[in-house]
Structure formats: C-alpha cells, structure tokens
Scaffold this active site. Structure first.
Site, PDB file in Angstrom:
ATOM      1  N   CYS A  29       5.749  -0.217   7.629  1.00 47.44           N
ATOM      2  CA  CYS A  29       5.630   1.308   6.724  1.00 47.44           C
ATOM      3  C   CYS A  29       6.573   1.411   6.033  1.00 47.44           C
ATOM      4  O   CYS A  29       7.873   1.440   6.600  1.00 47.44           O
ATOM      5  CB  CYS A  29       5.026   2.065   8.040  1.00 47.44           C
ATOM      6  SG  CYS A  29       4.667   3.535   6.793  1.00 47.44           S
ATOM      7  N   LEU A  30       6.435   1.655   4.759  1.00 51.68           N
ATOM      8  CA  LEU A  30       7.513   2.112   4.063  1.00 51.68           C
ATOM      9  C   LEU A  30       8.322   3.454   4.367  1.00 51.68           C
ATOM     10  O   LEU A  30       9.611   3.839   4.115  1.00 51.68           O
ATOM     11  CB  LEU A  30       7.165   2.402   2.392  1.00 51.68           C
ATOM     12  CG  LEU A  30       6.797   0.952   1.992  1.00 51.68           C
ATOM     13  CD1 LEU A  30       6.055   1.345   0.502  1.00 51.68           C
ATOM     14  CD2 LEU A  30       7.829  -0.055   1.541  1.00 51.68           C
ATOM     15  N   GLY A  76       1.011  -1.129  -0.084  1.00 58.86           N
ATOM     16  CA  GLY A  76       0.115   0.090  -0.005  1.00 58.86           C
ATOM     17  C   GLY A  76       0.802   1.272  -0.168  1.00 58.86           C
ATOM     18  O   GLY A  76       2.055   1.218   0.318  1.00 58.86           O
ATOM     19  N   HIS A 103      -4.529   1.603   7.444  1.00 58.54           N
ATOM     20  CA  HIS A 103      -3.366   2.043   7.629  1.00 58.54           C
ATOM     21  C   HIS A 103      -3.009   3.305   6.587  1.00 58.54           C
ATOM     22  O   HIS A 103      -2.505   4.323   6.836  1.00 58.54           O
ATOM     23  CB  HIS A 103      -2.237   0.982   7.350  1.00 58.54           C
ATOM     24  CG  HIS A 103      -0.823   1.244   7.399  1.00 58.54           C
ATOM     25  ND1 HIS A 103       0.165   0.907   8.205  1.00 58.54           N
ATOM     26  CD2 HIS A 103      -0.098   2.238   6.321  1.00 58.54           C
ATOM     27  CE1 HIS A 103       1.549   1.348   7.792  1.00 58.54           C
ATOM     28  NE2 HIS A 103       1.414   1.983   6.858  1.00 58.54           N
ATOM     29  N   GLU A 104      -3.471   3.042   5.393  1.00 66.77           N
ATOM     30  CA  GLU A 104      -3.234   4.188   4.169  1.00 66.77           C
ATOM     31  C   GLU A 104      -3.914   5.196   4.586  1.00 66.77           C
ATOM     32  O   GLU A 104      -3.901   6.488   4.493  1.00 66.77           O
ATOM     33  CB  GLU A 104      -3.706   3.405   2.929  1.00 66.77           C
ATOM     34  CG  GLU A 104      -2.830   2.257   2.576  1.00 66.77           C
ATOM     35  CD  GLU A 104      -1.351   2.530   2.700  1.00 66.77           C
ATOM     36  OE1 GLU A 104      -0.944   3.380   2.931  1.00 66.77           O
ATOM     37  OE2 GLU A 104      -0.562   1.412   2.951  1.00 66.77           O
ATOM     38  N   HIS A 162      -2.573   7.534   7.227  1.00 70.09           N
ATOM     39  CA  HIS A 162      -1.593   8.643   6.472  1.00 70.09           C
ATOM     40  C   HIS A 162      -2.153   9.528   6.221  1.00 70.09           C
ATOM     41  O   HIS A 162      -1.635  10.644   6.109  1.00 70.09           O
ATOM     42  CB  HIS A 162      -0.844   7.654   5.311  1.00 70.09           C
ATOM     43  CG  HIS A 162       0.320   6.701   5.682  1.00 70.09           C
ATOM     44  ND1 HIS A 162       1.501   7.156   6.378  1.00 70.09           N
ATOM     45  CD2 HIS A 162       0.635   5.325   5.387  1.00 70.09           C
ATOM     46  CE1 HIS A 162       2.266   6.280   6.385  1.00 70.09           C
ATOM     47  NE2 HIS A 162       1.773   5.091   5.974  1.00 70.09           N
ATOM     48  N   GLN A 181       3.112   9.948   1.840  1.00 76.38           N
ATOM     49  CA  GLN A 181       4.378   9.131   1.724  1.00 76.38           C
ATOM     50  C   GLN A 181       5.248   9.594   0.547  1.00 76.38           C
ATOM     51  O   GLN A 181       6.594   9.339   0.560  1.00 76.38           O
ATOM     52  CB  GLN A 181       4.290   7.579   1.587  1.00 76.38           C
ATOM     53  CG  GLN A 181       3.605   7.180   3.116  1.00 76.38           C
ATOM     54  CD  GLN A 181       3.431   5.855   2.785  1.00 76.38           C
ATOM     55  OE1 GLN A 181       2.506   5.346   2.390  1.00 76.38           O
ATOM     56  NE2 GLN A 181       4.272   4.853   3.437  1.00 76.38           N
TER      57      GLN A 181
END
Ligand code: GNR
Ligand code: NI
Length: 183
Positions: A106-107, A46, A148-149, A152, A51
């Site tokens: 998480c990236l 995702g 989670h997205e 963000h 991000q």
C-alpha cells in the site's frame, strides 16, 4: 493535471469513511485525472481518494503499467491487463466463495508487504469516468486491487486483516523509516 500528496499511516484520514459523490461532473473527472497522475508517479496500481486526503468515494486503478518485478504476483489474464479504470461510488454486488491469497502492498504503508486473503472473484457496480453505470468482474490481482481500494474508502487498510502482532510490526517499521527520513 496536477499531483496530490499521498498520506502515510497513522494519518486519521485513512481510518475515515469516504462519502458518495452526487454525480460524476467535471470536478470529479479532474480529481480522477489528478489521482491517476499521482498513482503513476508513485508508482502504484491503484489509489483511493482517502490516500490523497479527499473523502469522497472515488478510486482509480491501472494494471497495465505495473513493474516487471511484480509480475510473479498472481496470475493475470491479458483481458485484465487493461488501462486506466476510474470508479465513483463502487459497490461489490457479488463475491465468490472461493478465496485468493496474494501479497499486497500500500502506498500509504510504504515498503511493507503481507499476504491478504480475499474473495477470489468480485463483481463491482460503479459510475465510470462519463458518469455512466458500469460493472466490472475482477479476478487475480485486479480483484485484490479493487477490494483493497474499496476498503480504503471505508477506512480499512490491508494490515487490518493481519494479526495484531504483524500489524504493529509493520506500523513500527513505517515509523522507523519516517524517523530515518527514508520516506
Ligand atoms: O500499488 C499497489 N499494489 C497493490 C498490490 C496488491 C494489492 C493491492 C495493491 S494497491 C497498491 C497501491 C495502493 O496503496 N492502493 O491503495
Ligand atoms: Ni492502498
């Protein structure tokens, strides 16, 4: 298509609210394509606009290409093992009382993982790639991922759900990795 640069904590853009898009036009579709390319390259399942330093309410997901290493992370039904999903202006319209606990990463917080509690099932209303209203009911990993997205887009990270001790340990580890130029 081109790739974006993924930002890492403690970048202030990760704490900001993303703004709704007026409509899904060619520019937004281009952004969705570029975000998918960025996510596949990372690789992740995702990616949210914040991000990549864009502050509009756009996210992409794809659980079909995830690493075999991840396969013990929660159950995943075949129907959920679907290809790219692009969302603009996603909104959770229903969430289950039942809670699910899953290890998340998480990236933007590279190489750090922790268990996060979230509603087990959510229904999400959004505009799809064609700009049409759509709805998705998600459970398992897809449910954790979409929540989670959306977090963000609201400037919230998975570490915000942890104790302040765990959170600061994780953030310090990322600092250390940065200093060692591992990232
Ligand atoms: O690649 C990712 N894996 C993941 C695993 C469990 C719950 C959420 C995620 S999303 C993450 C990529 C990312 O940082 N998206 O914002
Ligand atoms: Ni993330």
């Amino acid at each position: 298509m081109s790739k974006y640069k993924i930002i890492i904590v403690p970048d202030p853009v990760l704490k900001q609210q993303a703004q709704p898009v007026a409509r899904v036009d060619d520019a937004i579709r281009q952004q969705m394509d570029n975000m998918l390319e960025t996510m596949y390259d990372a690789p992740g399942i995702g990616l949210a606009a914040n991000q990549v330093s864009l502050l509009n309410r756009v996210l992409v997901m794809d659980l079909s290409r995830r690493n075999r290493d991840d396969e013990d992370e929660g159950e995943q039904t075949p129907e959920q093992n679907i290809g790219p999903i692009c969302m603009a202006n996603p909104e959770i319209v229903w969430e289950s009382e039942e809670i699910s606990v899953m290890e998340e990463g998480c990236l933007s917080i590279p190489q750090q993982y922790a268990e996060v509690k979230r509603p087990a099932i959510v229904r999400v209303k959004y505009l799809d790639y064609d700009g049409k209203q759509a709805e998705l009911e998600a459970e398992g990993l897809l449910s954790h991922c979409v929540q989670h997205e959306i977090d963000h887009l609201n400037g919230v990270l998975f570490v915000d759900y942890l104790s302040s001790l765990k959170r600061s340990m994780i953030l310090r580890k990322v600092e250390k990795l940065k200093k060692q130029e591992v990232l």
